[in-house]
Design an enzyme around this catalytic site. Structure first.
Site, mmCIF file in Angstrom:
data_model
loop_
_atom_site.group_PDB
_atom_site.id
_atom_site.type_symbol
_atom_site.label_atom_id
_atom_site.label_comp_id
_atom_site.label_asym_id
_atom_site.label_seq_id
_atom_site.Cartn_x
_atom_site.Cartn_y
_atom_site.Cartn_z
ATOM 1 N N GLU A 1 0.842 -1.205 0.000
ATOM 2 C CA GLU A 1 0.000 0.000 0.000
ATOM 3 C C GLU A 1 0.872 1.247 0.000
ATOM 4 O O GLU A 1 1.751 1.416 0.844
ATOM 5 C CB GLU A 1 -0.950 0.015 1.207
ATOM 6 C CG GLU A 1 -1.857 1.243 1.171
ATOM 7 C CD GLU A 1 -3.096 1.143 2.035
ATOM 8 O OE1 GLU A 1 -3.577 0.012 2.264
ATOM 9 O OE2 GLU A 1 -3.571 2.194 2.485
ATOM 10 N N GLU B 1 4.773 5.098 3.645
ATOM 11 C CA GLU B 1 4.174 6.392 3.987
ATOM 12 C C GLU B 1 5.318 7.320 4.452
ATOM 13 O O GLU B 1 6.254 6.857 5.099
ATOM 14 C CB GLU B 1 3.128 6.188 5.106
ATOM 15 C CG GLU B 1 2.522 7.436 5.698
ATOM 16 C CD GLU B 1 1.847 8.357 4.674
ATOM 17 O OE1 GLU B 1 0.867 7.955 4.045
ATOM 18 O OE2 GLU B 1 2.345 9.492 4.506
ATOM 19 N N ASP C 1 9.805 7.805 0.374
ATOM 20 C CA ASP C 1 9.056 8.087 -0.842
ATOM 21 C C ASP C 1 8.765 6.757 -1.544
ATOM 22 O O ASP C 1 9.686 5.991 -1.863
ATOM 23 C CB ASP C 1 9.884 9.005 -1.755
ATOM 24 C CG ASP C 1 9.089 9.494 -2.958
ATOM 25 O OD1 ASP C 1 8.290 8.710 -3.509
ATOM 26 O OD2 ASP C 1 9.284 10.653 -3.350
ATOM 27 N N ASP D 1 -3.287 12.227 -2.521
ATOM 28 C CA ASP D 1 -3.506 13.685 -2.549
ATOM 29 C C ASP D 1 -3.928 14.102 -3.957
ATOM 30 O O ASP D 1 -3.220 13.817 -4.922
ATOM 31 C CB ASP D 1 -2.210 14.407 -2.166
ATOM 32 C CG ASP D 1 -1.751 14.022 -0.775
ATOM 33 O OD1 ASP D 1 -2.464 14.344 0.190
ATOM 34 O OD2 ASP D 1 -0.690 13.380 -0.655
ATOM 35 N N LYS E 1 -5.206 21.983 -8.003
ATOM 36 C CA LYS E 1 -4.882 23.115 -8.902
ATOM 37 C C LYS E 1 -4.129 22.620 -10.134
ATOM 38 O O LYS E 1 -3.216 21.805 -9.998
ATOM 39 C CB LYS E 1 -4.018 24.137 -8.167
ATOM 40 C CG LYS E 1 -4.763 24.869 -7.087
ATOM 41 C CD LYS E 1 -3.879 25.928 -6.477
ATOM 42 C CE LYS E 1 -4.609 26.609 -5.329
ATOM 43 N NZ LYS E 1 -3.721 27.446 -4.547
ATOM 44 N N ASP F 1 -11.872 10.203 -3.805
ATOM 45 C CA ASP F 1 -13.170 10.866 -3.640
ATOM 46 C C ASP F 1 -13.188 12.180 -4.426
ATOM 47 O O ASP F 1 -14.035 13.033 -4.188
ATOM 48 C CB ASP F 1 -13.480 11.111 -2.155
ATOM 49 C CG ASP F 1 -12.505 12.075 -1.523
ATOM 50 O OD1 ASP F 1 -11.459 12.375 -2.135
ATOM 51 O OD2 ASP F 1 -12.792 12.540 -0.393
ATOM 52 N N LYS G 1 -10.414 6.692 7.801
ATOM 53 C CA LYS G 1 -10.874 7.912 8.455
ATOM 54 C C LYS G 1 -11.151 8.984 7.394
ATOM 55 O O LYS G 1 -12.142 9.685 7.426
ATOM 56 C CB LYS G 1 -9.753 8.379 9.394
ATOM 57 C CG LYS G 1 -10.146 9.424 10.385
ATOM 58 C CD LYS G 1 -9.042 9.532 11.418
ATOM 59 C CE LYS G 1 -8.739 10.965 11.741
ATOM 60 N NZ LYS G 1 -7.502 11.125 12.494
ATOM 61 N N PHE G 2 -10.239 9.023 6.436
ATOM 62 C CA PHE G 2 -10.323 10.003 5.360
ATOM 63 C C PHE G 2 -11.612 9.812 4.549
ATOM 64 O O PHE G 2 -12.332 10.755 4.262
ATOM 65 C CB PHE G 2 -9.099 9.808 4.458
ATOM 66 C CG PHE G 2 -8.938 10.878 3.449
ATOM 67 C CD1 PHE G 2 -8.364 12.087 3.803
ATOM 68 C CD2 PHE G 2 -9.368 10.691 2.147
ATOM 69 C CE1 PHE G 2 -8.219 13.085 2.862
ATOM 70 C CE2 PHE G 2 -9.231 11.683 1.206
ATOM 71 C CZ PHE G 2 -8.648 12.878 1.564
ATOM 72 N N GLU G 3 -11.897 8.548 4.230
ATOM 73 C CA GLU G 3 -13.084 8.257 3.421
ATOM 74 C C GLU G 3 -14.361 8.507 4.225
ATOM 75 O O GLU G 3 -15.341 9.026 3.698
ATOM 76 C CB GLU G 3 -13.039 6.803 2.951
ATOM 77 C CG GLU G 3 -14.185 6.458 2.027
ATOM 78 C CD GLU G 3 -14.063 5.034 1.479
ATOM 79 O OE1 GLU G 3 -13.161 4.301 1.909
ATOM 80 O OE2 GLU G 3 -14.876 4.682 0.611
HETATM 81 C C1 LIG Z 1 -4.778 12.085 1.316
HETATM 82 S S1 LIG Z 1 -3.757 11.020 2.226
HETATM 83 C C2 LIG Z 1 -4.688 9.505 2.256
HETATM 84 C C3 LIG Z 1 -4.223 8.540 3.305
HETATM 85 C C4 LIG Z 1 -4.916 7.179 3.368
HETATM 86 N N1 LIG Z 1 -4.670 6.385 2.186
HETATM 87 C C5 LIG Z 1 -6.405 7.303 3.629
HETATM 88 O O1 LIG Z 1 -7.206 6.934 2.763
HETATM 89 O O2 LIG Z 1 -6.797 7.780 4.717
HETATM 90 C C6 LIG Z 1 -2.438 10.641 1.103
HETATM 91 C C7 LIG Z 1 -1.202 10.114 1.802
HETATM 92 O O3 LIG Z 1 -0.224 9.742 0.842
HETATM 93 C C8 LIG Z 1 1.058 10.034 1.369
HETATM 94 N N2 LIG Z 1 1.995 10.146 0.234
HETATM 95 C C9 LIG Z 1 1.898 10.986 -0.826
HETATM 96 N N3 LIG Z 1 2.911 10.791 -1.682
HETATM 97 C C10 LIG Z 1 3.680 9.790 -1.159
HETATM 98 C C11 LIG Z 1 4.865 9.144 -1.587
HETATM 99 N N4 LIG Z 1 5.479 9.497 -2.740
HETATM 100 N N5 LIG Z 1 5.397 8.177 -0.815
HETATM 101 C C12 LIG Z 1 4.778 7.818 0.351
HETATM 102 N N6 LIG Z 1 3.642 8.396 0.818
HETATM 103 C C13 LIG Z 1 3.097 9.367 0.063
HETATM 104 C C14 LIG Z 1 0.853 11.328 2.120
HETATM 105 O O4 LIG Z 1 1.838 11.519 3.119
HETATM 106 C C15 LIG Z 1 -0.536 11.126 2.719
HETATM 107 O O5 LIG Z 1 -0.482 10.587 4.012
#
Ligand SMILES: C[S@@+](CC[C@H](N)C(=O)[O-])C[C@H]1O[C@@H](n2cnc3c(N)ncnc32)[C@H](O)[C@@H]1O
Length: 244
Positions: A72, A97, A124, A147, A151, A183, A223-225
């Protein structure tokens, strides 16, 4: 997520994965760590944490068995990943993450629940996939609620790009799947567009719902969803299979 950091461009070609072009798909947010999260990072990390410096993994050796494997990307606070790891003890899970509180929370929970089928990177995800995950070793790659970078000037920071899905394709087994959920309708359309143009993948959706699939019951609510649902947001799931 904030939008006050402008991407910087590196010397790599526009077809290279984001991290090679000096573009980040995330912003590291400062956040206070709870005691449990700190405990996760300090006490549980040595057992379940992995770094880029560990190099290319032999996943059979890492987990001490050969089992179906799910990776994931961007698990946030990790609720969905923890729940899946607990519900599926016969499957091995790898989470990636960059957000330290989320990594700490996942580790703390994994330890409290006695999970042995989970490993975690705080890196990353693109670099991990490229440098640490061997080819044709994953059964599923999950990308839930990435994310959306709404924009237009930030669309280049969206993690789902042609180079990323090609990298994922090489890490999936033939028949393995890339499962995405968002979403943000415009991002769902972007995902479908990138995937329809990506060689080696087939959409698993039926004609009635294509390019989307109905929300699979096996995807736990994050939680996000849940927050999005309360706000009346729609959710779009897309599942593509590696065919070649
Ligand atoms: C909007 S959050 C959604 C988190 C989770 N999947 C959820 O549904 O609640 C997106 C997550 O992706 C992580 N993220 C974004 N780009 C990443 C990358 N290149 N490597 C690791 N994590 C990343 C961000 O730190 C953030 O926590």
């Amino acid at each position: 997520m904030t939008d006050n950091t402008e991407p910087t461009t590196g010397p790599e070609s526009p077809d290279a994965p984001l991290h090679r072009r000096g573009i980040k798909s995330y912003v590291i947010r400062a956040g206070r760590m709870t005691q449990a999260q700190t405990r996760g990072l300090e006490e549980v990390w040595p057992r379940l944490g992995l770094t880029l410096a560990d190099g290319r993994q032999d996943l059979d050796a890492l987990f001490g068995r050969r089992a179906p494997r799910v990776l994931e990307v961007g698990f946030g606070m990790g609720q969905s990943l923890i729940e899946q790891a607990q519900t599926h003890p016969d499957t091995d899970f790898i989470g990636i993450e960059v957000h330290a509180p989320g990594v700490g929370k996942l580790l703390d929970e994994a330890d409290k629940r006695g999970l042995t089928n989970l490993r975690v990177y705080r890196e990353d995800a693109l670099a991990v996939l490229e440098q640490c995950i061997p080819e044709s070793r994953l059964d599923t790659l999950q990308l839930f609620f990435p994310d959306p970078w709404p924009k237009k000037k930030h669309h280049k920071r969206r993690i789902l790009q042609p180079a990323f899905v090609e990298l994922i394709r090489t890490r999936l087994n033939i028949g393995g799947t890339l499962h995405m959920a968002t979403d943000w309708e415009a991002y769902a359309e972007w995902m479908a567009d990138v995937m329809e143009n990506a060689p080696g993948y087939t959409n698993t959706a039926t004609a009635e719902t294509a390019p989307y699939v109905p929300r699979p019951a096996f995807r736990p609510l994050t939680k996000f969803e849940a927050r999005g649902e309360k706000l009346g947001h729609g959710v779009w799931d897309l599942i593509y299979r590696r065919d070649s």
